[in-house]
Design a protein around this motif. Structure first.
Motif, mmCIF file in Angstrom:
data_model
loop_
_atom_site.group_PDB
_atom_site.id
_atom_site.type_symbol
_atom_site.label_atom_id
_atom_site.label_comp_id
_atom_site.label_asym_id
_atom_site.label_seq_id
_atom_site.Cartn_x
_atom_site.Cartn_y
_atom_site.Cartn_z
ATOM 1 N N TRP A 1 -47.363 45.588 3.412
ATOM 2 C CA TRP A 1 -48.492 46.331 4.011
ATOM 3 C C TRP A 1 -49.399 46.759 2.873
ATOM 4 O O TRP A 1 -48.935 47.306 1.864
ATOM 5 C CB TRP A 1 -47.966 47.560 4.755
ATOM 6 N N PRO B 1 -48.829 53.185 10.648
ATOM 7 C CA PRO B 1 -48.110 52.172 9.866
ATOM 8 C C PRO B 1 -46.873 52.726 9.155
ATOM 9 O O PRO B 1 -45.890 52.008 8.971
ATOM 10 C CB PRO B 1 -49.162 51.674 8.857
ATOM 11 N N GLN C 1 -47.275 39.539 6.731
ATOM 12 C CA GLN C 1 -48.142 40.666 6.380
ATOM 13 C C GLN C 1 -48.275 41.555 7.608
ATOM 14 O O GLN C 1 -48.429 41.071 8.729
ATOM 15 C CB GLN C 1 -49.522 40.187 5.925
ATOM 16 N N PHE C 2 -48.236 42.865 7.388
ATOM 17 C CA PHE C 2 -48.376 43.854 8.463
ATOM 18 C C PHE C 2 -49.664 44.632 8.248
ATOM 19 O O PHE C 2 -50.008 44.991 7.123
ATOM 20 C CB PHE C 2 -47.154 44.793 8.419
ATOM 21 N N GLY C 3 -50.401 44.870 9.340
ATOM 22 C CA GLY C 3 -51.646 45.645 9.240
ATOM 23 C C GLY C 3 -52.137 46.018 10.619
ATOM 24 O O GLY C 3 -51.495 45.730 11.631
#
Length: 513
Positions: A21, A36, A163-165
């Motif tokens: 992140w 998040p 990928q985290f967002g």
């Protein structure tokens, strides 16, 4: 939302997932960052290897939201405040890896990949990818077009599977999926969390002071900002207060308590958000009770963070990373304030003006003055503001009804023929016979309460109330003009919201007052 779920399942059959992140180190992180953070806690519980990227180079590329000389300080601030957030919700830091973008993004290999990627990505694709993340202006800088490509390359150089967002990153994620294979790199999976609406109804943003509650805001500031927040009775759309309950408090706590006077039914504990939403929609929960209950829960989350930042070294870091523009003098202040003030004394920074988008909801005649009218204008607060003006002499009453306008909201209220005017309606004008006047127009799609800023002065904080003796408005107003393209400007810098520039219909070269 998840893109590439099959890829994730395939990896999980062989080993634990590697996910990262990233956050651009621009304005101060705010309470929506708990969304998040709570998901990062979930990833760690599931056994994932998690990397947090402090994207300092991205912060500079995005229209210089972070000045070059402050990048290092802001990375240090972000690292300290995000670690404090994670600790406040019980996340073990030893399982996390923290990386700074410039630790690898200035290497020979990465730089060559940036050039390789720039030979493949079209201007159209780069601009489209950054549309919801990079600040949109009429004449975009090349740096903003590079931003999405660099974020795509980060997936390869951080050696992650996913990928985290936020969902606002979706177009950057799809650009990465399209172009990384062209460089010979694997396509990654992408995981997205919802965006929490800000207090004004739009996305909560680090660069927009009025839309957010900072992690270090005092209890008094939290109360004041929540009091101003848009929270219309029964309205569950774009309700930042309600969304905070849904996306932050329920995932972290599993329940939410509405605190209210016994004569209105007393306290009630909810274990499902849908029940809170249903009761609010049916007006069984009053906005005042919702705000007061969120205030209590929010202060419980923020207290450990505030306490950590009482340490002298962290107070000093905060003040160095985010210098107060109003205390920074000419020349020196132009750099530190992040505004490109051109050597001007930052005591006269235009960010001191609290200019907001408003919507006229009613227009009626002043009872004691034929030439004056009363406009009720929604500026994203609990109650509309009353404005006394003579605008109807230039624009018909019918045209003004439901029109989006601009208001200066931090002047001292003035009585005009016995009725208090609580803000100033900003208009373009050209003197002559006859005098011509037009209201300023915010960008299409604007919402009441959205902050208006001068390009380059996005991060400054508006005065609570302009001191009339200091003549701040009068001194700044001298340099407010309409350009030959009918764009509102201060010293040739555009007046903007996050959606684009402020304009008027026809008055080229006019003054703004």
């Amino acid at each position: 939302e998840v893109l590439g779920e099959d890829k994730l399942k395939q990896v999980l059959q062989e080993r634990e997932l590697r996910v990262y992140w990233g956050t651009a180190t621009t304005g101060k992180p705010h309470v929506a960052y708990f969304v998040p953070m709570s998901k990062i806690a979930d990833f760690l519980k599931a056994g994932c290897e998690v990397t947090i990227l402090f994207a300092d180079l991205h912060a500079y590329l995005d229209n210089m939201k972070a000045p070059w000389e402050l990048l290092e300080l802001r990375v240090k601030y972000y690292e300290q405040v995000i670690k404090a957030m994670l600790e406040s919700i019980g996340v073990p830091l030893e399982k996390l890896k923290f990386v700074k973008g410039t630790d690898y993004q200035l290497s020979r290999e990465y730089t060559l990949d940036v050039y390789r990627l720039s030979s493949m990505v079209t201007e159209h694709d780069a601009k489209k990818a950054g549309a919801e993340v990079v600040k949109q202006v009429e004449h975009p800088l090349l740096s903003g077009l590079l931003y999405p490509g660099l974020q795509a390359l980060d997936e390869e150089y951080l050696k992650v599977d996913a990928q985290f967002g936020g969902v606002d990153q979706r177009k950057i994620f799809t650009l990465a999926e399209k172009y990384l294979p062209s460089l010979g790199y694997a396509k990654r999976a992408h995981l997205m969390n919802p965006m929490v609406p800000g207090l004004t109804g739009a996305k909560m943003s680090s660069s927009e002071e009025e839309s957010k509650i900072d992690l270090l805001d005092s209890k008094e500031d939290v109360k004041k900002k929540l009091k101003k927040a848009f929270c219309e009775p029964g309205n569950i759309q774009n309700n930042g207060v309600l969304s905070f309950v849904k996306y932050v408090l329920f995932p972290l706590r599993g329940e939410f308590c509405i605190k209210r006077d016994p004569k209105w039914g007393g306290d009630k504990v909810y274990t499902e958000f849908e029940e809170v939403e249903k009761d609010f929609a049916e007006e069984l929960i009053h906005p005042g009770d919702l705000k007061a209950s969120v205030e209590v829960a929010l202060n419980q989350l923020l207290e450990p963070i505030r306490k950590k930042f009482e340490l002298p070294e962290l107070r000093k870091l905060t003040n160095s990373a985010y210098p107060d523009p109003s205390k920074t003098k000419a020349g020196k202040g132009a750099k530190a304030g992040g505004g490109g003030g051109g050597g001007e004394d930052d005591e006269l920074a235009p960010s001191r003006l609290d200019i907001r988008v408003g919507k006229i909801i009613s227009v009626e005649k002043h009872p004691d003055a034929d030439s004056l009218y009363l406009e009720k204008i929604d500026v994203g607060e609990a109650e509309p503001r009353t404005v006394v003006s003579g605008l109807v002499a230039y624009v018909s009453q019918e045209e003004l009804q439901d029109r989006m306008v601009l208001l200066l909201c931090n002047l001292k209220p003035q009585k005009m023929r016995g009725i208090e005017s609580q803000a100033m309606l900003l208009c373009a004008s050209i003197e002559g016979e006859p005098r011509r006047v037009e209201p300023l127009d915010p960008p299409e799609g604007s919402s009441p309460g959205e902050r208006v800023f001068v390009e380059g002065y996005e991060t400054g904080k508006a005065d609570d109330r302009l001191n009339p003796k200091k003549k701040v408005w009068e001194k700044l107003q001298v340099d407010l003009k309409i350009s030959d393209e009918c764009v509102a400007q201060w010293k040739d810098k555009q007046l903007m919201t996050k959606l684009g520039q402020i304009t008027c219909k026809t008055l080229k070269g006019g003054n703004i007052s």
